[in-house]
Write a protein that holds these residues in place. Structure first.
Motif, PDB file in Angstrom:
ATOM      1  N   SER A   1       0.973  -1.088   0.096  1.00 57.32           N
ATOM      2  CA  SER A   1       0.085  -0.086  -0.019  1.00 57.32           C
ATOM      3  C   SER A   1       0.782   1.305  -0.064  1.00 57.32           C
ATOM      4  N   GLY A   2       0.288   2.351  -0.568  1.00 55.78           N
ATOM      5  CA  GLY A   2       1.143   3.225  -0.603  1.00 55.78           C
ATOM      6  C   GLY A   2       1.424   4.289   0.850  1.00 55.78           C
ATOM      7  N   GLY A   3       0.397   3.779   1.589  1.00 52.18           N
ATOM      8  CA  GLY A   3       0.426   4.413   3.017  1.00 52.18           C
ATOM      9  C   GLY A   3      -0.383   5.852   3.085  1.00 52.18           C
ATOM     10  N   SER A   4      -0.692   6.078   4.198  1.00 52.11           N
ATOM     11  CA  SER A   4      -1.034   7.650   4.136  1.00 52.11           C
ATOM     12  C   SER A   4      -0.276   8.554   5.111  1.00 52.11           C
TER      13      SER A   4
ATOM     14  N   VAL B   1      -2.700   6.121  -8.848  1.00 55.91           N
ATOM     15  CA  VAL B   1      -2.466   5.887  -7.613  1.00 55.91           C
ATOM     16  C   VAL B   1      -1.308   6.744  -6.989  1.00 55.91           C
ATOM     17  N   PRO B   2      -1.637   7.317  -5.781  1.00 53.45           N
ATOM     18  CA  PRO B   2      -0.770   8.177  -5.214  1.00 53.45           C
ATOM     19  C   PRO B   2       0.407   7.694  -4.376  1.00 53.45           C
ATOM     20  N   SER B   3       1.479   8.296  -4.241  1.00 50.29           N
ATOM     21  CA  SER B   3       2.495   7.701  -3.453  1.00 50.29           C
ATOM     22  C   SER B   3       2.792   8.793  -2.479  1.00 50.29           C
ATOM     23  N   ASN B   4       3.366   8.402  -1.341  1.00 44.61           N
ATOM     24  CA  ASN B   4       3.588   9.172  -0.083  1.00 44.61           C
ATOM     25  C   ASN B   4       5.112   9.573  -0.033  1.00 44.61           C
ATOM     26  N   LEU B   5       5.729   9.125  -1.141  1.00 41.95           N
ATOM     27  CA  LEU B   5       7.480   9.384  -1.270  1.00 41.95           C
ATOM     28  C   LEU B   5       7.579  10.225  -2.512  1.00 41.95           C
ATOM     29  N   VAL B   6       8.379  11.181  -2.298  1.00 37.00           N
ATOM     30  CA  VAL B   6       8.744  12.224  -3.397  1.00 37.00           C
ATOM     31  C   VAL B   6      10.223  11.656  -3.708  1.00 37.00           C
TER      32      VAL B   6
ATOM     33  N   PRO C   1      14.560   9.463  -1.332  1.00 32.76           N
ATOM     34  CA  PRO C   1      12.900   9.707  -1.120  1.00 32.76           C
ATOM     35  C   PRO C   1      13.018  10.641  -0.081  1.00 32.76           C
ATOM     36  N   LYS C   2      11.838  11.254  -0.274  1.00 26.24           N
ATOM     37  CA  LYS C   2      11.361  12.571   0.731  1.00 26.24           C
ATOM     38  C   LYS C   2       9.869  12.246   1.260  1.00 26.24           C
ATOM     39  N   SER C   3       9.358  12.131   2.552  1.00 28.93           N
ATOM     40  CA  SER C   3       8.063  11.849   2.769  1.00 28.93           C
ATOM     41  C   SER C   3       7.499  13.444   2.882  1.00 28.93           C
TER      42      SER C   3
ATOM     43  N   GLU D   1      -7.359  12.243   4.885  1.00 32.18           N
ATOM     44  CA  GLU D   1      -8.492  11.289   5.163  1.00 32.18           C
ATOM     45  C   GLU D   1      -8.859  10.795   3.595  1.00 32.18           C
ATOM     46  N   GLY D   2      -8.817   9.508   3.399  1.00 34.57           N
ATOM     47  CA  GLY D   2      -9.011   8.993   1.916  1.00 34.57           C
ATOM     48  C   GLY D   2      -8.169   9.392   0.921  1.00 34.57           C
ATOM     49  N   GLY D   3      -6.972   9.666   1.370  1.00 32.29           N
ATOM     50  CA  GLY D   3      -5.837   9.957   0.493  1.00 32.29           C
ATOM     51  C   GLY D   3      -4.555  10.047   1.105  1.00 32.29           C
ATOM     52  N   VAL D   4      -3.554  10.463   0.237  1.00 31.54           N
ATOM     53  CA  VAL D   4      -2.093  10.434   0.471  1.00 31.54           C
ATOM     54  C   VAL D   4      -1.524  12.040   0.386  1.00 31.54           C
ATOM     55  N   CYS D   5      -0.751  12.313   1.364  1.00 29.89           N
ATOM     56  CA  CYS D   5       0.168  13.537   1.371  1.00 29.89           C
ATOM     57  C   CYS D   5       1.152  13.283   0.532  1.00 29.89           C
ATOM     58  N   VAL D   6       1.046  13.825  -1.021  1.00 27.72           N
ATOM     59  CA  VAL D   6       1.880  13.692  -2.111  1.00 27.72           C
ATOM     60  C   VAL D   6       2.880  14.737  -2.131  1.00 27.72           C
ATOM     61  N   ALA D   7       2.718  15.839  -1.489  1.00 27.86           N
ATOM     62  CA  ALA D   7       3.679  17.068  -1.652  1.00 27.86           C
ATOM     63  C   ALA D   7       3.355  17.899  -0.461  1.00 27.86           C
TER      64      ALA D   7
END
Length: 345
Positions: free
Chosen positions: A41-44, A96-101, A116-118, A126-132
């Protein structure tokens, strides 16, 4: 159209649930969740948005969908080390979102070293991922594309056409389907036809690939020497390309990796300088190199692209100076324990 560069996020990072379903119908009986192509999972991270693409925190900082991004994949992968083939497909309402940049730190020829950077979001996504930083992206919702037929993949007992079964908008071979091994070669054509449902009908067609015959036997990494990889080259005129990934710190929280997109000519040398730079970022247990021979086709939908990814994968564990990998204390020298990063300390 055939695109001769692999799209790195394999189905494991695409739709975790769909991959688990698809693996259940693979040929072979080993645990399909092992290895780099296993579902993950991409993780949140923290931050706020809901699956509809609106900000649940009121910040309004939601990443919009790019119509050029991949919103679905039908993946047929030969897992050479297990003599099995995985088949899975799914199409969503967004990427599909990724929580790593990932940031490219250095580049040499066909290879790049990335770290990588988180991203940080003040409020929970909620219901998504912090992508930036301060930006949320909703999880993609799977959708039906109607009846789907896969052709060009050989089945034991004869035939090479499979009516994929739809379960919760994920597609896999019907229960009891046993694929021949290998199920196709570079001379074959793999096709997917979807009759359409939530989205219009579409067709995909990609060249088959041969299983990888890896000739390299030295997998001892050192900051003082390059890594030389050798394999059987693709036939002349084949559409495949070789993707190589070296990850030394996966079990300890990835610190960086080397990725190479190289011609499928049978050899690749990764420089001593790049290897030394990656080792310097940190090493955890069971570092590995993964080679994936890939052929890809894509089709454009209104909200993004769907791809057919035909591939063959091999993985080898690497050794690095001073690192002993372990799963239990019994794997370690006397007086040492197996730590959470799978190394003896």
């Amino acid at each position: 159209m055939t695109i001769q560069q692999p799209i790195r996020k394999f189905v494991g990072s695409l739709f975790a649930g769909a991959l688990i379903l698809g693996m259940a119908a693979c040929s072979g009986g080993d645990d399909p969740t092992e290895g780099p192509a296993a579902a993950g999972s991409g993780g949140s991270s923290s931050g706020g948005s809901n699956a509809a693409g609106t900000s649940s925190s009121g910040t309004g900082n939601v990443i919009p969908t790019d119509p050029d991004q991949i919103v679905g994949t039908f993946a047929i992968q030969i897992k050479v080390d297990k003599s099995m083939t995985a088949v899975v497909g799914q199409v969503g309402d967004g990427p599909v979102p990724s929580n790593l940049v990932w940031t490219e730190k250095s580049k040499e020829g066909d290879c790049r070293l990335k770290t990588p950077k988180s991203p940080f979001c003040e409020e929970r996504c909620e219901g998504g991922v912090c992508v930036a930083d301060g930006k949320c992206q909703p999880y993609a919702k799977p959708h039906s594309v109607g009846a789907v037929t896969l052709t060009g993949v050989k089945v034991e007992g004869g035939g090479s056409e499979i009516a994929l079964k739809e379960i919760a908008a994920a597609y896999q071979p019907p229960a009891g389907t046993v694929l021949a091994y290998p199920p196709f070669g570079a001379e074959d054509t793999i096709e997917v036809h979807a009759v359409g449902a939530d989205y219009p009908a579409f067709d995909l067609s990609a060249a088959g690939v041969n299983p990888i015959d890896l000739a390299t036997t030295d997998f001892a990494l050192s900051p003082d020497k390059p890594l030389v990889l050798e394999w059987d080259a693709a036939p002349s005129g084949a559409a495949s390309q070789m993707h190589v990934k070296i990850d030394l710190s996966h079990h300890g929280g990835v610190k960086g990796l080397i990725e190479c997109d190289a011609p499928d000519t049978g050899s690749l040398t990764i420089s001593q300088e790049m290897i030394a730079e990656l080792i310097g970022l940190g090493v955890a247990g069971y570092p590995s190199v993964v080679l994936t021979r890939t052929s890809i086709d894509t089709v454009q939908l209104d909200h993004g692209r769907v791809q057919l990814e035909v591939s063959a994968l091999v993985e080898r564990y690497l050794t690095t100076p001073g690192v002993v990998s372990c799963t239990t204390k019994e794997d370690c020298p006397d007086g040492q324990l197996c730590e959470s990063d799978a190394t003896c300390q």
